[in-house]
Write an enzyme that holds these catalytic residues in place. Sequence first.
Site, PDB file in Angstrom:
ATOM      1  N   ALA A 101      -7.094   9.530  -5.363  1.00 40.45           N
ATOM      2  CA  ALA A 101      -7.644   9.300  -4.022  1.00 40.45           C
ATOM      3  C   ALA A 101      -6.662   9.705  -2.918  1.00 40.45           C
ATOM      4  CB  ALA A 101      -8.066   7.842  -3.865  1.00 40.45           C
ATOM      5  N   HIS A 142       0.851  -1.189   0.000  1.00 39.99           N
ATOM      6  CA  HIS A 142       0.000   0.000   0.000  1.00 39.99           C
ATOM      7  C   HIS A 142       0.884   1.235   0.000  1.00 39.99           C
ATOM      8  CE1 HIS A 142      -3.839  -2.107   0.526  1.00 39.99           C
ATOM      9  NE2 HIS A 142      -3.205  -2.923   1.338  1.00 39.99           N
ATOM     10  N   LYS A 143       1.309   1.654  -1.188  1.00 42.30           N
ATOM     11  CA  LYS A 143       2.277   2.761  -1.322  1.00 42.30           C
ATOM     12  C   LYS A 143       1.811   4.008  -0.574  1.00 42.30           C
ATOM     13  CE  LYS A 143       5.621   2.541  -3.220  1.00 42.30           C
ATOM     14  NZ  LYS A 143       6.812   2.122  -2.432  1.00 42.30           N
ATOM     15  N   PHE A 144       0.496   4.285  -0.596  1.00 41.90           N
ATOM     16  CA  PHE A 144       0.012   5.471   0.129  1.00 41.90           C
ATOM     17  C   PHE A 144      -0.218   5.140   1.594  1.00 41.90           C
ATOM     18  CE2 PHE A 144      -2.029   9.172   1.486  1.00 41.90           C
ATOM     19  CZ  PHE A 144      -3.251   8.852   2.086  1.00 41.90           C
ATOM     20  N   LEU A 146     -22.914   6.386   7.802  1.00 44.78           N
ATOM     21  CA  LEU A 146     -23.942   6.401   6.739  1.00 44.78           C
ATOM     22  C   LEU A 146     -23.381   5.920   5.400  1.00 44.78           C
ATOM     23  CD1 LEU A 146     -25.342   9.859   7.758  1.00 44.78           C
ATOM     24  CD2 LEU A 146     -26.320   7.606   8.282  1.00 44.78           C
ATOM     25  N   CYS A 175     -15.248   9.875  -3.694  1.00 46.40           N
ATOM     26  CA  CYS A 175     -15.686   9.424  -5.020  1.00 46.40           C
ATOM     27  C   CYS A 175     -14.870  10.099  -6.107  1.00 46.40           C
ATOM     28  CB  CYS A 175     -17.169   9.766  -5.198  1.00 46.40           C
ATOM     29  SG  CYS A 175     -17.859   9.188  -6.758  1.00 46.40           S
ATOM     30  N   VAL A 176     -14.311   9.296  -6.998  1.00 50.89           N
ATOM     31  CA  VAL A 176     -13.604   9.803  -8.184  1.00 50.89           C
ATOM     32  C   VAL A 176     -14.387   9.312  -9.392  1.00 50.89           C
ATOM     33  CG1 VAL A 176     -11.512   9.520  -9.589  1.00 50.89           C
ATOM     34  CG2 VAL A 176     -11.320   9.962  -7.120  1.00 50.89           C
TER      35      VAL A 176
END
Length: 389
Positions: free
Chosen positions: A151, A3-5, A389, A140-141
């Site tokens: 993201a 997970h690079k980010f 939600l 959302c993208v």
Amino acid sequence: KIHKFWETQPVGQFKDVGDSSLAEGPIEPPTPLSEVKQEPYNLPSAYEWTTCDMDSEETCLEVYNLLKNNYVEDDENLFRFNYSREFLGWALRPPGYFASWHIGVRAKASKKLVAFISGVPARIRVREHVVKMAEINFLCVHKKLRSKRLAPVMIKEVTRRVHLENIWQAAYTAGVVLPTPITTCQYWHRSLNPKKLIDVGFSRLGARMTMSRTIKLYKLPDSPVTPGFRKMELRDVPAVTRLLRNYMSQFSVAPDFDETDVEHWLLPKESVVDSFLVESQYTREVTDFCSFYTLPSSILGNQTYSTLKAAYSYYNVSTKTPLLQLMNDALIVAKKKDFDVFNALDVMENESFLKELKFGPGDGQLHYYLYNYRIRHALKPSELGLVLL
Ligand SMILES: CCCCCCCCCCCCCC(=O)CSCCNC(=O)CCNC(=O)[C@H](O)C(C)(C)COP(=O)(O)OP(=O)(O)OC[C@H]1O[C@@H](n2cnc3c(N)ncnc32)[C@H](O)[C@@H]1OP(=O)(O)O
Ligand SMILES: CCOC(=O)c1cnc2ccc(OC)cc2c1SCCC#N
């Protein structure tokens, strides 16, 4: 999986799972406000940041349409969440909300909204500590801009803006596994309109079952059976707050709701949230509470139906009425309001009624996360008292 980010973020890392030398609590200390990055993160040159004013009908409609066409779909692409405009206005503007946490990305040329992420402030108790957090949602993208590492930029930008308000923790959920879930929940579904669920391909006729037999199996009475079961009203806020705070204290992670929070999150709001309580005839005491929120989904690729009307179990409290009976009354009123399905997670005490009330397990899982807050051991879903939600 690498997970690079996420490996750069102050979240529980997979390599640390089971290391009980790591203390429970914040992973990184707060940064002095003067050291928080003052300017927004860089976007690719064709795009620009925008703050989405959810008080504006026009902007609310832009966010609604972006999510309607690009938000979460189930694995079989049967459904896509279709949060309503009223719902988004409610979900994004709780007491003390920050407009700056409603973050959009526009294409400079067309000015079209192509991405969104949001945060709302919340006080969340983790065991004996009440922590001010941001609840992050509606990331959302646009489908056409996926897999471009947008993201992480959206997440860093909302983190920066939350830091500017001196808040250092967050809570969020996802259907995907990221470093590192505090718990993983299961969705359960109770058919209210079994014919429609079969027609859209979600459910299948059971073996040796006819359609009419299936309809009969899920049939519900016309009215709630509990004496004193009624809609919540403004005058009930103090009693419901007391009842809820007391009940929620049993869970390891739960919202720390005060009366202002209860008034916003739990008062009935047409097509957004329904809430009911049981008032004892003689003592006038409020002894039980149940609630569900309205989240329709677009039905993808079906000639007959375009929308699934789904109710989602929210917060429920049972002190006198058995939870089984209380939730059956919730099903009865949801069916009366023409919902097609009643969904619930296996959190809190929900496991005690799911099978008996004819819920079936879904194939989707929901992972819960905390940002910059370590908990020593993952929770069981029954220890979780937080519904996002
Ligand atoms: C102190 C305050 C802190 C506040 C912030 C707290 C944290 C808040 C965190 C957010 C909470 C949101 C909660 C929420 O809204 C509820 S979960 C719903 C998320 N939205 C959707 O699923 C809608 C449809 N999908 C999309 O729009 C895109 O696929 C998204 C935008 C999801 C990813 O866009 P993409 O074009 O498909 O991907 P890239 O841009 O190329 O980026 C790839 C990187 O993004 C990581 N990724 C993918 N999905 C994620 C997800 N759902 N959470 C977090 N991270 C996610 C992925 O692991 C990878 O990182 P890695 O390389 O490290 O693995
Ligand atoms: C009929 C039972 O399934 C759903 O209600 C439903 C509806 N829309 C979705 C949109 C996106 C989606 O993506 C995970 C799932 C659904 C689901 S199942 C999980 C939610 C619940 N309960």
